[in-house]
Scaffold this motif. Structure first.
Motif, PDB file in Angstrom:
ATOM      1  N   LYS A 125      60.175  -7.992 -76.284  1.00 47.83           N
ATOM      2  CA  LYS A 125      60.511  -6.741 -76.990  1.00 47.83           C
ATOM      3  C   LYS A 125      60.532  -5.577 -76.012  1.00 47.83           C
ATOM      4  O   LYS A 125      59.748  -5.563 -75.055  1.00 47.83           O
ATOM      5  N   LYS A 153      48.926 -16.025 -84.205  1.00 50.43           N
ATOM      6  CA  LYS A 153      48.358 -16.018 -82.851  1.00 50.43           C
ATOM      7  C   LYS A 153      46.996 -16.707 -82.856  1.00 50.43           C
ATOM      8  O   LYS A 153      46.148 -16.454 -83.719  1.00 50.43           O
ATOM      9  N   SER A 154      46.761 -17.548 -81.867  1.00 47.60           N
ATOM     10  CA  SER A 154      45.400 -18.003 -81.603  1.00 47.60           C
ATOM     11  C   SER A 154      45.296 -18.403 -80.142  1.00 47.60           C
ATOM     12  O   SER A 154      46.289 -18.817 -79.541  1.00 47.60           O
ATOM     13  N   VAL A 155      44.088 -18.289 -79.601  1.00 46.09           N
ATOM     14  CA  VAL A 155      43.858 -18.772 -78.243  1.00 46.09           C
ATOM     15  C   VAL A 155      42.923 -19.982 -78.271  1.00 46.09           C
ATOM     16  O   VAL A 155      42.447 -20.420 -77.234  1.00 46.09           O
ATOM     17  N   MET A 207      47.001 -11.533 -91.223  1.00 43.37           N
ATOM     18  CA  MET A 207      46.389 -10.212 -91.330  1.00 43.37           C
ATOM     19  C   MET A 207      45.275 -10.057 -90.288  1.00 43.37           C
ATOM     20  O   MET A 207      44.218  -9.518 -90.558  1.00 43.37           O
ATOM     21  N   GLU A 234      45.699 -26.458 -85.937  1.00 40.35           N
ATOM     22  CA  GLU A 234      45.594 -26.260 -87.402  1.00 40.35           C
ATOM     23  C   GLU A 234      46.821 -25.508 -87.931  1.00 40.35           C
ATOM     24  O   GLU A 234      47.376 -25.863 -88.972  1.00 40.35           O
ATOM     25  N   ASN A 235      47.235 -24.497 -87.196  1.00 38.88           N
ATOM     26  CA  ASN A 235      48.295 -23.616 -87.699  1.00 38.88           C
ATOM     27  C   ASN A 235      49.669 -24.281 -87.739  1.00 38.88           C
ATOM     28  O   ASN A 235      50.571 -23.778 -88.411  1.00 38.88           O
ATOM     29  N   TYR A 237      50.041 -11.589 -78.885  1.00 42.02           N
ATOM     30  CA  TYR A 237      49.494 -10.224 -78.800  1.00 42.02           C
ATOM     31  C   TYR A 237      47.972 -10.312 -78.684  1.00 42.02           C
ATOM     32  O   TYR A 237      47.330 -11.018 -79.455  1.00 42.02           O
ATOM     33  N   ILE A 289      54.590 -16.325 -86.887  1.00 42.33           N
ATOM     34  CA  ILE A 289      54.125 -16.490 -85.500  1.00 42.33           C
ATOM     35  C   ILE A 289      52.621 -16.239 -85.381  1.00 42.33           C
ATOM     36  O   ILE A 289      52.186 -15.328 -84.663  1.00 42.33           O
ATOM     37  N   ASP A 322      56.229 -15.862 -78.999  1.00 39.23           N
ATOM     38  CA  ASP A 322      56.539 -14.446 -79.229  1.00 39.23           C
ATOM     39  C   ASP A 322      55.676 -13.563 -78.339  1.00 39.23           C
ATOM     40  O   ASP A 322      54.464 -13.464 -78.532  1.00 39.23           O
ATOM     41  N   ALA A 356      44.309 -20.250 -93.559  1.00 39.14           N
ATOM     42  CA  ALA A 356      45.382 -19.956 -92.595  1.00 39.14           C
ATOM     43  C   ALA A 356      46.587 -20.866 -92.864  1.00 39.14           C
ATOM     44  O   ALA A 356      47.740 -20.404 -92.875  1.00 39.14           O
TER      45      ALA A 356
HETATM   46  P1  NDP Z   1      47.564 -12.896 -86.754  1.00 37.11           P
HETATM   47  O1  NDP Z   1      47.733 -12.506 -88.162  1.00 37.11           O
HETATM   48  O2  NDP Z   1      48.394 -13.985 -86.189  1.00 37.11           O
HETATM   49  O3  NDP Z   1      46.019 -13.214 -86.572  1.00 37.11           O
HETATM   50  C1  NDP Z   1      45.470 -13.536 -85.345  1.00 37.11           C
HETATM   51  C2  NDP Z   1      43.960 -13.575 -85.513  1.00 37.11           C
HETATM   52  O4  NDP Z   1      43.584 -14.634 -86.393  1.00 37.11           O
HETATM   53  C3  NDP Z   1      43.238 -13.814 -84.209  1.00 37.11           C
HETATM   54  O5  NDP Z   1      42.045 -13.086 -84.251  1.00 37.11           O
HETATM   55  C4  NDP Z   1      42.969 -15.322 -84.226  1.00 37.11           C
HETATM   56  O6  NDP Z   1      41.800 -15.574 -83.483  1.00 37.11           O
HETATM   57  C5  NDP Z   1      42.753 -15.580 -85.706  1.00 37.11           C
HETATM   58  N1  NDP Z   1      43.186 -16.927 -86.135  1.00 37.11           N
HETATM   59  C6  NDP Z   1      44.341 -17.551 -85.812  1.00 37.11           C
HETATM   60  N2  NDP Z   1      44.420 -18.748 -86.426  1.00 37.11           N
HETATM   61  C7  NDP Z   1      43.295 -18.895 -87.148  1.00 37.11           C
HETATM   62  C8  NDP Z   1      42.795 -19.933 -87.969  1.00 37.11           C
HETATM   63  N3  NDP Z   1      43.475 -21.037 -88.179  1.00 37.11           N
HETATM   64  N4  NDP Z   1      41.585 -19.742 -88.551  1.00 37.11           N
HETATM   65  C9  NDP Z   1      40.872 -18.598 -88.356  1.00 37.11           C
HETATM   66  N5  NDP Z   1      41.292 -17.586 -87.583  1.00 37.11           N
HETATM   67  C10 NDP Z   1      42.493 -17.733 -86.972  1.00 37.11           C
HETATM   68  O7  NDP Z   1      47.700 -11.547 -85.889  1.00 37.11           O
HETATM   69  P2  NDP Z   1      48.604 -10.974 -84.741  1.00 37.11           P
HETATM   70  O8  NDP Z   1      48.478  -9.507 -84.855  1.00 37.11           O
HETATM   71  O9  NDP Z   1      48.292 -11.596 -83.445  1.00 37.11           O
HETATM   72  O10 NDP Z   1      50.111 -11.358 -85.166  1.00 37.11           O
HETATM   73  C11 NDP Z   1      50.774 -12.526 -84.729  1.00 37.11           C
HETATM   74  C12 NDP Z   1      51.808 -12.195 -83.676  1.00 37.11           C
HETATM   75  O11 NDP Z   1      52.793 -11.288 -84.182  1.00 37.11           O
HETATM   76  C13 NDP Z   1      51.265 -11.457 -82.455  1.00 37.11           C
HETATM   77  O12 NDP Z   1      50.479 -12.264 -81.634  1.00 37.11           O
HETATM   78  C14 NDP Z   1      52.524 -10.934 -81.849  1.00 37.11           C
HETATM   79  O13 NDP Z   1      53.198 -11.959 -81.148  1.00 37.11           O
HETATM   80  C15 NDP Z   1      53.298 -10.503 -83.102  1.00 37.11           C
HETATM   81  N6  NDP Z   1      53.091  -9.067 -83.415  1.00 37.11           N
HETATM   82  C16 NDP Z   1      54.189  -8.239 -83.386  1.00 37.11           C
HETATM   83  C17 NDP Z   1      54.053  -6.895 -83.648  1.00 37.11           C
HETATM   84  C18 NDP Z   1      55.235  -6.016 -83.609  1.00 37.11           C
HETATM   85  O14 NDP Z   1      55.059  -4.788 -83.646  1.00 37.11           O
HETATM   86  N7  NDP Z   1      56.439  -6.526 -83.524  1.00 37.11           N
HETATM   87  C19 NDP Z   1      52.750  -6.301 -83.968  1.00 37.11           C
HETATM   88  C20 NDP Z   1      51.667  -7.250 -84.017  1.00 37.11           C
HETATM   89  C21 NDP Z   1      51.862  -8.574 -83.770  1.00 37.11           C
HETATM   90  P3  NDP Z   1      41.740 -16.438 -82.110  1.00 37.11           P
HETATM   91  O15 NDP Z   1      42.892 -16.048 -81.247  1.00 37.11           O
HETATM   92  O16 NDP Z   1      40.415 -16.028 -81.548  1.00 37.11           O
HETATM   93  O17 NDP Z   1      41.785 -17.871 -82.529  1.00 37.11           O
END
Ligand code: NDP
Length: 282
Positions: free
Chosen positions: A80, A233-235, A194, A242-243, A26, A231, A50, A216
């Motif tokens: 979805k 998310k990171s890009v 979060m 790390e995750n 997402y 699941i 996902d 994390a």
């Molecule tokens: P997450 O809780 O997974 O957080 C993602 C954020 O955390 C991004 O800004 C990412 O930055 C950062 N991040 C990731 N790993 C680290 C790390 N190790 N250290 C520091 N920062 C980190 O949020 P999401 O809302 O993306 O939720 C995960 C997934 O759940 C979504 O991608 C989607 O697939 C699903 N989802 C489903 C929903 C639903 O309604 N069913 C609603 C929302 C999400 P960066 O990418 O810049 O690294």
């Protein structure tokens, strides 16, 4: 429960296997950003992606899956059905569109993105048919409370295999986790980190320091030890790596309870009973 290594899978209530850890996409931008994130994840051992039609990046996920050359049956792909595509006929069309964009013959998991009240039963009937036709290997719900799941259980023929809800240390929803366990529905956490807003919490930092892990990693491990599919998310390559590097330590039951106790019912997303207002123009 098999959580001891990155290949750990949950056996769903229909016997289908779902990896406990996956990559969320997402807000990963369509094109290079999503493609590279998915390829990096697959290269580093993730076997679960996902996505959703709403994320507008299914084509890029599909491109990455093709480029990876990993066999289709080794990767678990979720998508979805979006709110405005729900209802019986529309849902069936929406699945075809997602499959086309992803360049896949079937999905491993198809979820109702939000439980649109008027059409919930009909949307579920479409998912059941798609499941019976083999176009999706498992079906489930997102963003539901007990009453919405009860509606499906009362009117449908198939018990959902998965419930994907917002879940992190500020919104544990233990009642929903217990409810799902009771009904043999796999609980899955969205926004497990979060959305990055809880990574500075002192209690989590203390636990992280003790295990020489990042916050994390502590949260992801907490999910896994609670039996929750997660699941993050990171890009970014370093974070994607790390995750998934969470299989060389274990939280104590006291630490798990300490993290549970951070719950203050705080959401980053909409409430399952009030999402229609939230998405009124989407
Ligand atoms: P997450 O809780 O997974 O957080 C993602 C954020 O955390 C991004 O800004 C990412 O930055 C950062 N991040 C990731 N790993 C680290 C790390 N190790 N250290 C520091 N920062 C980190 O949020 P999401 O809302 O993306 O939720 C995960 C997934 O759940 C979504 O991608 C989607 O697939 C699903 N989802 C489903 C929903 C639903 O309604 N069913 C609603 C929302 C999400 P960066 O990418 O810049 O690294």
């Amino acid at each position: 429960m098999t959580i001891t290594d990155k290949d750990g899978v949950s056996v769903l209530n229909n016997g289908y296997k779902m990896p406990y850890l996956g990559l969320g996409v997402y807000k990963s931008k369509a094109g290079k950003e999503t493609e590279e994130a998915v390829l990096t994840a697959l290269k580093n051992g993730y076997r679960h992606i996902d996505t959703a039609s709403f994320y507008d990046n299914e084509e890029s996920v599909g491109q990455a899956l093709l480029k990876s050359e990993i066999s289709r049956d080794s990767i678990f792909v979720t998508s979805k059905v979006w709110n405005t595509d729900q209802g019986y006929e529309n849902t069936k069309k929406a699945l075809e569109t997602s499959l086309k964009k992803l360049q896949l013959e079937y999905l491993d998991l198809y979820l109702i993105h939000w439980p649109v009240p008027d059409t919930l039963t009909e949307t579920w009937r479409a998912l059941e048919e798609l499941y019976n036709e083999g176009k999706v290997k498992a079906i489930g719900l997102c963003n539901c409370l007990e009453h919405q799941i009860d509606e499906i259980l009362e009117n449908g023929n198939i018990t959902p295999m998965v419930l994907q809800n917002e879940c992190h240390p500020r919104l544990v929803q233990q009642n929903m986790i217990d409810y799902c366990q009771d009904k043999n529905i796999q609980y899955e956490a969205w926004s497990p980190l979060m959305r990055g807003q809880i990574l500075d919490h002192p209690v989590l930092k203390k636990i992280a320091k003790k295990h020489r892990k990042s916050v994390a990693q502590i949260i992801i491990r907490w999910d896994l030890q609670k039996g929750i599919v997660t699941i993050p998310k990171s890009v970014h390559e370093n974070r994607i790596k790390e995750n998934i590097n969470v299989f060389d330590f274990e939280l104590t039951s006291e630490e798990i309870q300490e993290i549970d106790s951070l719950d203050n019912n705080e959401r980053t997303g909409a409430h399952p009973d009030h999402f229609m207002e939230h998405f009124s123009n989407k």
